[in-house]
Every structure is written in C-alpha cells, then in structure tokens.
Write an enzyme that holds these catalytic residues in place. Structure first.
Site, PDB file in Angstrom:
ATOM      1  N   ARG A 155       0.764  -1.363   0.147  1.00 14.67           N
ATOM      2  CA  ARG A 155      -0.140  -0.122  -0.031  1.00 14.67           C
ATOM      3  C   ARG A 155       0.927   1.255   0.059  1.00 14.67           C
ATOM      4  NH1 ARG A 155      -2.668   2.920   4.691  1.00 14.67           N
ATOM      5  NH2 ARG A 155      -4.006   4.499   3.417  1.00 14.67           N
ATOM      6  N   HIS A 200      -2.823  11.100   0.755  1.00 16.28           N
ATOM      7  CA  HIS A 200      -2.292  10.752   2.051  1.00 16.28           C
ATOM      8  C   HIS A 200      -1.693  11.788   2.531  1.00 16.28           C
ATOM      9  CE1 HIS A 200      -1.188   7.193   5.080  1.00 16.28           C
ATOM     10  NE2 HIS A 200      -0.910   8.232   5.606  1.00 16.28           N
ATOM     11  N   GLU A 252      -7.560   8.364   6.157  1.00 15.95           N
ATOM     12  CA  GLU A 252      -7.937   9.029   7.261  1.00 15.95           C
ATOM     13  C   GLU A 252      -8.230  10.467   7.137  1.00 15.95           C
ATOM     14  OE1 GLU A 252      -4.836   8.356  10.294  1.00 15.95           O
ATOM     15  OE2 GLU A 252      -4.945   6.058  10.060  1.00 15.95           O
ATOM     16  N   ASN A 308      -8.013   1.517   9.467  1.00 15.28           N
ATOM     17  CA  ASN A 308      -6.863   1.722  10.235  1.00 15.28           C
ATOM     18  C   ASN A 308      -7.220   1.713  11.809  1.00 15.28           C
ATOM     19  OD1 ASN A 308      -5.681   2.025   7.926  1.00 15.28           O
ATOM     20  ND2 ASN A 308      -5.357   4.185   8.101  1.00 15.28           N
ATOM     21  N   TYR A 324      -4.993   1.389  15.679  1.00 12.08           N
ATOM     22  CA  TYR A 324      -3.986   1.718  16.650  1.00 12.08           C
ATOM     23  C   TYR A 324      -4.416   1.488  18.104  1.00 12.08           C
ATOM     24  CZ  TYR A 324      -1.305   3.069  12.601  1.00 12.08           C
ATOM     25  OH  TYR A 324      -0.788   3.000  11.397  1.00 12.08           O
ATOM     26  N   GLU A 367      -4.202  -0.360   7.954  1.00 12.40           N
ATOM     27  CA  GLU A 367      -2.841  -0.102   8.792  1.00 12.40           C
ATOM     28  C   GLU A 367      -3.101  -0.601  10.148  1.00 12.40           C
ATOM     29  OE1 GLU A 367      -1.824   4.315   9.346  1.00 12.40           O
ATOM     30  OE2 GLU A 367      -2.152   4.308   7.223  1.00 12.40           O
TER      31      GLU A 367
HETATM   32  C1  NOJ Z   1      -2.009   6.796  10.231  1.00 14.71           C
HETATM   33  C2  NOJ Z   1      -1.386   7.503   9.365  1.00 14.71           C
HETATM   34  O1  NOJ Z   1      -2.101   6.922   7.904  1.00 14.71           O
HETATM   35  C3  NOJ Z   1       0.084   7.183   8.939  1.00 14.71           C
HETATM   36  O2  NOJ Z   1       0.439   8.115   8.040  1.00 14.71           O
HETATM   37  C4  NOJ Z   1       0.674   7.411  10.364  1.00 14.71           C
HETATM   38  O3  NOJ Z   1       2.195   7.077  10.363  1.00 14.71           O
HETATM   39  C5  NOJ Z   1       0.075   6.142  11.293  1.00 14.71           C
HETATM   40  N1  NOJ Z   1      -1.173   6.373  11.462  1.00 14.71           N
HETATM   41  C6  NOJ Z   1       0.740   6.182  12.713  1.00 14.71           C
HETATM   42  O4  NOJ Z   1       0.549   7.283  13.240  1.00 14.71           O
END
Ligand code: NOJ
Length: 443
Positions: free
Chosen positions: A83, A126, A171, A297, A299, A353
């Site tokens: 990607r 992006h 995002e 995505n 985290y 992600e």
């Molecule tokens: C989301 C983003 O798409 C990416 O650019 C970023 O580095 C990561 N999260 C980690 O923060």
C-alpha cells in the site's frame, strides 16, 4: 529466542486468499522534494515548533531514489501487497495537467511491483495537499473537492490497469480535525468552526473521485481508508456513557455514517450552527457512492468521562502503551470491527494499517523488537476473532514497511518492521519483520 506470530490453524487468515501487505505514504518516505510542487506539510515543517524534532520531508527515507531497492525489500518480506500513496503535487502541475516525470516515477514503481506479483494498493490522498490549493483555502474551499476529482481522473487514466485497488482518502478525520480544527497537523488551522466544514469537502472529494474511478477503472477495488479510535466510558455512569457516545459520533462515526447512511450523526443538531458543514443539495448522494472495499486503520482506543464545559473529556491512556503513548488494547479492535459490521452494511474490509511505535535499539546490527512482535500477535488475533464473529475481513497491512517521517513527531517515533538508519539510509529488517514474513510464508 524470537517469538513467532501464530494464528489458530483453522483461521481464514491462513488462507492464501487473505492479503498480507505493508504500507507507506509518499510524504513520509519519499524525499525528492525538488522534483515536485510544495505541499502543506513542507510549509508546516518550515513553521517553527510544529514538528517535535524540527525535521521535514526533504529526504525522509530517500525512497525517491531508493525505490528499486525498497521494492526488493518488500518482496523479500513475502507479502502479497504493497500500500503506497501518490503525491498529488508530484503528478499534477499547478495548472492541473499531468506532470510526466512524476507519473513516470510511479509507473516504474507499479510495473516493478507487477513483475514481482505484488498487488498495488494505491491511496490518492495521504495528506500532502499541494500548497497552491491551500493558498486558495485548501479543504475549506469546496472547489478543492473538484480539483481532487480531476486529479483522480487524470491519474487513474495514466495508470491504466497497473493498480489493484484505489483508496481515495487516507484518514479524513486526521486531515479535517487535526489539520483544520486543532491545528496539530498541516495546514495547522485552529477553530471548531472549521473541522466539520473541511470534513464535508473531503467526503465530497471522496464521492466525486469514486465516480471517476468507477468509470475509468471498473476492475480495481475502489474505496476509502478510515481510522477509528474506539471510545470507552471511564465508568458506567449515564453521564460518562453519553459523553463517550458523543465523542464516538464526533471522531469516528462522523466519517463513516455519511458513506453508508447518507447523513451525519444526530449530534450535528447539538453543534453550534457556525460549526456546521455547508451541505449542498445532492452532496449526500455523491458521498454514498457504493464502495468496493472499506479500509480500516486501527492503533488504539480512547477513554472518556463527562465534562461540564465540553461534551467530553479524554482521560490519559492507561498502561501498557507504545512509544508514542497510545494504549495497547487489542480487544477494542475486535469490538470495533464487530460493531461497525452491525451498524453498517459493509463491503469487504481491509485492515489498511495497524502497527506500533516502539523504542527500537539497534544492537550489533539487529533490532530485536519483541514488543512489536507481541503487538502484531495480539492484533492479528483480534482480527481473527472479528472474522469468527462474522466480519468480512479480506486483508491486513502492517504500518509500516519501514521507519519514516511520523508527521508532527518527526523521525522520533519508529513504526517500521524495517529499521532505517537516517544517516546512511541503510535498512535492517527487525525481528517483527522476520516474524511477519514467517507468518506469511508459512501459510
Ligand atoms: C495513520 C497514518 O495514516 C500514518 O500516516 C501514520 O504514520 C500512522 N497512522 C501512525 O501514526
């Protein structure tokens, strides 16, 4: 002893149809600044005190020059897909024409990936908006949505059938909220009256681009990538639960509900009128364009309590946390996927992600990031659990292929499964990269 990443033997994530990949983004890795137009992140980096280490994207990982080696590296990890994102200011001139050198740069990359049988998942935006468009208002200017459509039109025609999947935006929450409401990302604009306006123009841009992608590139998987930070109440009190639901609508549902339901969350009515987006007739029809896939995505999660002045107050994340301070809470990943699947009628989902910043140490030429291996283990399991509960997940991308420019954190936070020595530009596969490779190649 290196930990392994394992999945239950009957997991559909062990099938060869499940797509495993690594992800990057143009501004974060490319460098090659003099061969493109300036973007909003160049300007932001040049503004004092915006990026923690005072760094910029001038060289980054020098992928602009090292792309051939980097594709060898990607291939060596055994992944099915890569990607990447296209730098809008590299491929489109100020007058709106294709820039042949910029286009050739990406065509070479796409052709090299095809030779290695690696599927190209291309993100069109992006976060590196051309600065000349920001000078005319950026995402606060409705016209930027149409400029994005024109860019999507030209570039998808130029790429022909080299792409496997297009994501319009990455995002939009970050572009809108971080960029135009709290100002901690480029272009650094601050004001509650701006965030939702920018968000609406981004979603409009997405819908307009979907129209041209569907026409020019009917055989690619066309969709969008959204980020989610699931919201949890600090206590069972009604007030905390309501505050949390408001936060969830404001940060998460705001970006997905219009795509599927054609409307913003009902909290819109509670926002002061000057903070409302400007919705023209027909906008929602454009925004609900059917998606071939949804990129998610993930985290971390966030915990909220009720607040007298604001609608909610986010408390500090509890331990365990990654090096960027984000709580490690994989259960929220499963719960997120299951809840989205209940709320919306989702197309196939790709985890576009997932990953962790860790305080990596290079010792005797290797980086033994067992903490990151554990993160991947727990989060891949969380995806497996969601699939078991009926969510249609078709692929997973590690963020990131390699350490890179982590936006307002500069080069201080390392998310890669490959270590980058920024002095020599040498790449070293970390233990997590080897564990990820073993999982993929032993399927
Ligand atoms: C989301 C983003 O798409 C990416 O650019 C970023 O580095 C990561 N999260 C980690 O923060």
């Amino acid at each position: 002893m290196n930990k392994k990443i394992t999945l239950p033997t009957n997991s559909s994530m062990l099938s060869n149809d499940f797509v495993y990949g690594v992800a990057t983004a143009s501004f974060q890795i490319e460098g090659g600044k003099s061969s493109r137009l300036p973007c909003i992140w160049d300007t932001f980096c040049d503004t004092p005190n915006k990026v923690v280490d005072g760094s910029n994207g001038e060289t980054a990982c020098n992928h602009f020059n090292l792309w051939e080696e980097d594709i060898e590296l990607i291939d060596s990890l055994g992944v099915d897909a890569y990607r990447l994102s296209i730098s809008w200011p590299r491929v489109i001139t100020e007058s709106g024409d294709l820039n042949p050198e910029g286009v050739a740069y990406y065509i070479n990359i796409l052709d090299a990936l095809a030779k290695k049988n690696i599927k190209a998942f291309v993100t069109l935006y992006h976060w590196d908006l051309p600065q000349h468009l920001e000078d005319k208002g950026g995402w606060l200017n409705r016209d930027t949505a149409y400029k994005f459509r024109d860019y999507a039109d030209l570039i998808s025609k130029a790429f022909g059938d080299r792409v496997y999947s297009y994501a319009t935006l990455n995002e939009p929450f970050c572009s809108a909220f971080l960029g135009y409401e709290v100002g901690i990302h480029a272009p650094g604009i601050v004001g509650k009256e701006f965030g939702k306006k920018a968000a609406h123009h981004l979603l409009l841009a997405h819908g307009l681009a979907m129209q041209v992608l569907t026409k020019n590139s009917p055989n690619t998987l066309n969709g969008i990538v959204l980020n989610f930070t699931p919201c949890y109440p600090e206590s069972d009190s009604q007030a905390d639960i309501e505050a949390t639901s408001f936060a969830d609508d404001y940060f998460n549902q705001w970006y997905i509900k219009p795509l599927f339901d054609g409307e913003y969350p009902a909290i819109l009515a509670q926002l002061p009128i000057e903070n409302h987006p400007e919705i023209h007739e027909g906008d929602m029809d454009i925004i609900t364009h059917p998606l071939d896939f949804l990129g998610i995505n993930f985290y971390t999660r966030a915990i909220y309590r009720a607040d007298k002045e604001e609608h909610f107050f986010q408390i500090d994340p509890p331990a365990p946390r990654t090096d960027i301070g984000w709580e490690i809470y994989p259960k929220a990943f499963t719960e997120l996927l299951v809840s989205l699947n209940e709320k919306y009628s989702l197309p196939p989902v790709y985890i576009t992600e997932n990953g962790a910043a860790m305080a990596d140490k290079m010792v005797n030429g290797s980086v033994d990031d067992q903490d990151r291996v554990e993160y991947y283990q727990a989060h891949l399991n969380a995806v497996h659990n969601a699939i078991e509960q009926g969510v249609n997940v078709s692929g997973y991308f590690a963020w990131s292929l390699m350490d890179n420019f982590e936006w307002a954190e500069g080069y201080l936070k390392r998310f890669g499964i490959v270590y980058v020595d920024y002095d020599t530009q040498e790449r070293t596969i970390k233990s997590s990269g080897l564990a990820y490779k073993a999982l993929i190649t032993n399927r």
